[in-house]
Design an enzyme around this catalytic site. Structure first.
Site, PDB file in Angstrom:
ATOM      1  CD  GLU A  38      -6.981 -22.195   6.642  1.00  0.00           C
ATOM      2  OE1 GLU A  38      -6.669 -22.042   5.449  1.00  0.00           O
ATOM      3  OE2 GLU A  38      -8.099 -21.888   7.102  1.00  0.00           O
TER       4      GLU A  38
ATOM      5  CD  GLU B 156     -13.073 -23.000   2.740  1.00  0.00           C
ATOM      6  OE1 GLU B 156     -13.341 -22.488   1.647  1.00  0.00           O
ATOM      7  OE2 GLU B 156     -11.967 -22.861   3.294  1.00  0.00           O
TER       8      GLU B 156
END
Length: 321
Positions: free
Chosen positions: A140, A135
């Site tokens: 974020e 990932e």
């Protein structure tokens, strides 16, 4: 973030275009009225335990949670119109590309990103089998964060190289980024991964949105993974002209790097779908909510007007190879 269930086998997309005689050629681009073609809307329970109901495309469209506005900007947002009883989940959107990738140059031009108390928004890529296929979190943050966090999650064995042997071109200026952890191996019980935090207070949150957003670029090759963040005022002309040349980009904007010398990309990252999501509370935003309004993250979710800024506004997503 943690991944969704397996996504479909890649299929050609109608909005795919190509160019020639360039360092990188466009293989996929999403922009304007056709933006949502080629994406799947995730509608299962949130794997990160957020207080959201992820809705289908038809539900998102009818509720005005996913649409393209008159300026051609794609909008994905949390419901901000309804007040809820304590403990109820709020409707939100999460989408993943139907196509999967084993590398490339991924460029997000974001006019604004999700922000606010209880909000956890992310733009990321993820493999079918997590964490074995990896990932890569490109954008974020949670709550009132003003600094972007960039993280990779992998099977055991991938680390961040902080030694002087780091290959030229993968050296991050630690005046502009700080390391969260050097061990990238993740599991459901320990999913922190390894990553960098951009020390620029214009890389996430309200200040970034007030400045018109930013352009984020992630380059994934056999040599490793790099992430740049360009403020709206200093986006390279070659990105604007859709003829990107990462080797010429200002090193000040290189914010994260994982060289293959200590994190072999071919081993740890495979078959990634591109993903946008907005969750509320959950493992991260809820876990660090102490001091927020309402006394608890769950209380914050109750009032719809708290989430007028919990939205993605995207000018384009472009993939080059």
């Amino acid at each position: 973030m943690v991944p969704h269930p397996p996504v479909p086998v890649p299929v050609p997309q109608g909005n795919t275009t190509s160019t020639t005689q360039a360092e990188y050629n466009i293989v996929d681009r999403w922009a304007g009225q056709g933006f949502f073609d080629g994406w799947d809307f995730f509608s299962n329970p949130d794997p990160t335990n957020g207080m959201v109901n992820y809705v289908t495309r038809s539900e998102a469209t009818s509720a005005n949670l996913a649409y393209v506005d008159g300026d051609g900007v794609a909008v994905m947002k949390v419901d901000s119109t309804k007040n809820l009883a304590q403990g109820q989940y709020r409707n939100s959107v999460r989408i993943s590309s139907q196509k999967q990738y084993d590398g490339g140059l991924f460029i997000l031009d974001a006019a604004s990103i999700p922000w606010g108390w209880a909000v956890w928004g992310a733009f990321w890529t993820v493999g079918r089998d997590w964490p074995d296929h990896g990932e890569i979190d490109i954008v974020e943050g949670v709550n009132l964060a003003s600094q972007n966090q960039m993280t990779v999650h992998s099977a055991p064995g991938c680390t961040i190289d902080t030694e002087s042997t780091t290959p030229e071109g993968f050296k991050v200026n630690f005046r502009t980024s700080s390391i969260t952890s050097t061990s990238c191996g993740s599991s459901p019980s320990n999913n922190g991964g390894c990553g960098f935090v951009d020390t620029n207070d214009l890389s996430f949150g309200q200040a970034l949105n007030d400045a018109g957003g930013a352009v984020y670029a992630m380059l994934w090759t056999a040599d490793g993974i790099k992430i740049w963040t360009f403020p709206r005022s200093d986006v390279p002309a070659d990105i604007t002209n859709q003829n990107p040349s990462p080797s010429t980009w200002d090193a000040r904007y290189l914010k994260a790097a994982w060289p293959s010398s200590t994190c072999a990309t071919k081993q740890f990252f495979q078959q990634h779908a591109i993903t946008f999501d907005i969750t509320l509370c959950g493992d991260w935003a809820g876990g660090v909510y102490e001091g927020g309004p309402g006394g608890s993250c769950a209380n914050q979710v109750m009032r719809g007007s708290n989430f007028v800024d919990a939205q993605w506004r995207v000018n384009s997503v472009t993939v080059y190879q």
